[in-house]
Design an enzyme around this catalytic site. Structure first.
Site, PDB file in Angstrom:
ATOM      1  N   HIS A 166      15.732  65.363 101.098  1.00  0.00           N
ATOM      2  CA  HIS A 166      15.916  65.505 102.583  1.00  0.00           C
ATOM      3  C   HIS A 166      16.133  64.907 103.793  1.00  0.00           C
ATOM      4  CE1 HIS A 166      11.708  64.441 102.109  1.00  0.00           C
ATOM      5  NE2 HIS A 166      11.547  64.273 102.678  1.00  0.00           N
TER       6      HIS A 166
ATOM      7  N   HIS B   3      16.055  63.698 107.620  1.00  0.00           N
ATOM      8  CA  HIS B   3      15.886  64.490 108.889  1.00  0.00           C
ATOM      9  C   HIS B   3      17.203  64.114 110.135  1.00  0.00           C
ATOM     10  CE1 HIS B   3      11.310  63.725 107.346  1.00  0.00           C
ATOM     11  NE2 HIS B   3      11.677  62.957 106.943  1.00  0.00           N
TER      12      HIS B   3
HETATM   13  P1  AMP Z   1       8.925  62.494 104.201  1.00  0.00           P
HETATM   14  O1  AMP Z   1       7.494  61.678 104.301  1.00  0.00           O
HETATM   15  O2  AMP Z   1      10.260  61.754 104.798  1.00  0.00           O
HETATM   16  O3  AMP Z   1       8.845  63.232 102.892  1.00  0.00           O
HETATM   17  O4  AMP Z   1       9.039  63.851 105.236  1.00  0.00           O
HETATM   18  C1  AMP Z   1       8.900  65.128 105.096  1.00  0.00           C
HETATM   19  C2  AMP Z   1       8.511  65.668 106.168  1.00  0.00           C
HETATM   20  O5  AMP Z   1       8.130  67.141 105.301  1.00  0.00           O
HETATM   21  C3  AMP Z   1       7.640  65.631 106.936  1.00  0.00           C
HETATM   22  O6  AMP Z   1       8.188  65.281 107.778  1.00  0.00           O
HETATM   23  C4  AMP Z   1       6.828  66.809 106.780  1.00  0.00           C
HETATM   24  O7  AMP Z   1       6.935  66.947 108.071  1.00  0.00           O
HETATM   25  C5  AMP Z   1       7.229  68.333 106.412  1.00  0.00           C
HETATM   26  N1  AMP Z   1       6.774  69.272 105.934  1.00  0.00           N
HETATM   27  C6  AMP Z   1       5.983  69.310 104.630  1.00  0.00           C
HETATM   28  N2  AMP Z   1       5.780  70.201 104.772  1.00  0.00           N
HETATM   29  C7  AMP Z   1       6.826  71.017 105.365  1.00  0.00           C
HETATM   30  C8  AMP Z   1       7.074  72.816 105.563  1.00  0.00           C
HETATM   31  N3  AMP Z   1       6.519  73.680 104.558  1.00  0.00           N
HETATM   32  N4  AMP Z   1       7.408  73.021 106.256  1.00  0.00           N
HETATM   33  C9  AMP Z   1       8.428  72.181 106.911  1.00  0.00           C
HETATM   34  N5  AMP Z   1       7.869  71.311 107.322  1.00  0.00           N
HETATM   35  C10 AMP Z   1       8.081  70.385 105.931  1.00  0.00           C
END
Ligand code: AMP
Ligand code: ZN
Length: 150
Positions: free
Chosen positions: A106, A108
């Protein structure tokens, strides 16, 4: 992958505030935003992180999927500028050491509204090479690894 939260969001099994739904990528609001409008752009295909995306050996479908993700990241950055003014940071965490908590690739896209401060993690100069030889050796190692990964 059944146990992957972003596969399930992309497939519509888990609710999310989607802002883009394409053939090969989706984008939705982050559940714990760093700023208003913080988005995540993800491929529908499961790759665990950026290092897992295939390079020259990729199939046409894999290339198309990665291209759609990159194009949506671009569009999301432009949208952040249009909707909130100011700018945006694009952040991608590959591996736990980099802060990755969800094992599905993903990107951001984090809007930075006008008048805000540049976040401290984006201020450069936190690392210093020991000397020029260390700097040159680091560049050589990365040059060789990039050539292999393309
Ligand atoms: P990372 O730390 O780069 O792996 O980012 C994972 C991101 O996913 C974090 O910013 C979380 O807030 C987000 N996240 C986790 N679960 C969900 C969800 N169900 N819906 C939307 N965002 C999520
Ligand atoms: Zn997944």
């Amino acid at each position: 992958m059944d146990d992957c939260i972003f596969c399930r969001i992309a497939g519509g099994e888990i609710p999310s505030a989607k802002v883009y739904e394409g053939k090969r990528a989706v984008a939705f609001l982050d559940a714990a935003p760093m700023s208003k409008g913080h988005l995540l752009v993800v491929p529908r295909a499961h790759w665990k992180d950026l290092a897992a995306v295939p390079g020259s050996g990729a199939t046409e479908e894999e290339r198309a999927a990665y291209a759609e993700v990159c194009d949506v990241v671009r569009a999301a950055a432009r949208a952040a500028v249009e909707v909130f003014g100011g700018g945006a940071n694009v952040l991608q965490c590959t591996g736990e050491e980099a802060g990755q908590t969800v094992g599905h690739l993903h990107f951001h896209v984090i809007p930075r509204p006008k008048g805000g401060k540049v976040p401290p993690e984006f201020v450069s100069g936190a690392y210093r090479y020991a000397d020029d030889a260390d700097r040159a050796a680091t560049a050589a190692a990365l040059r060789a690894a990039i050539a292999k990964a393309l």
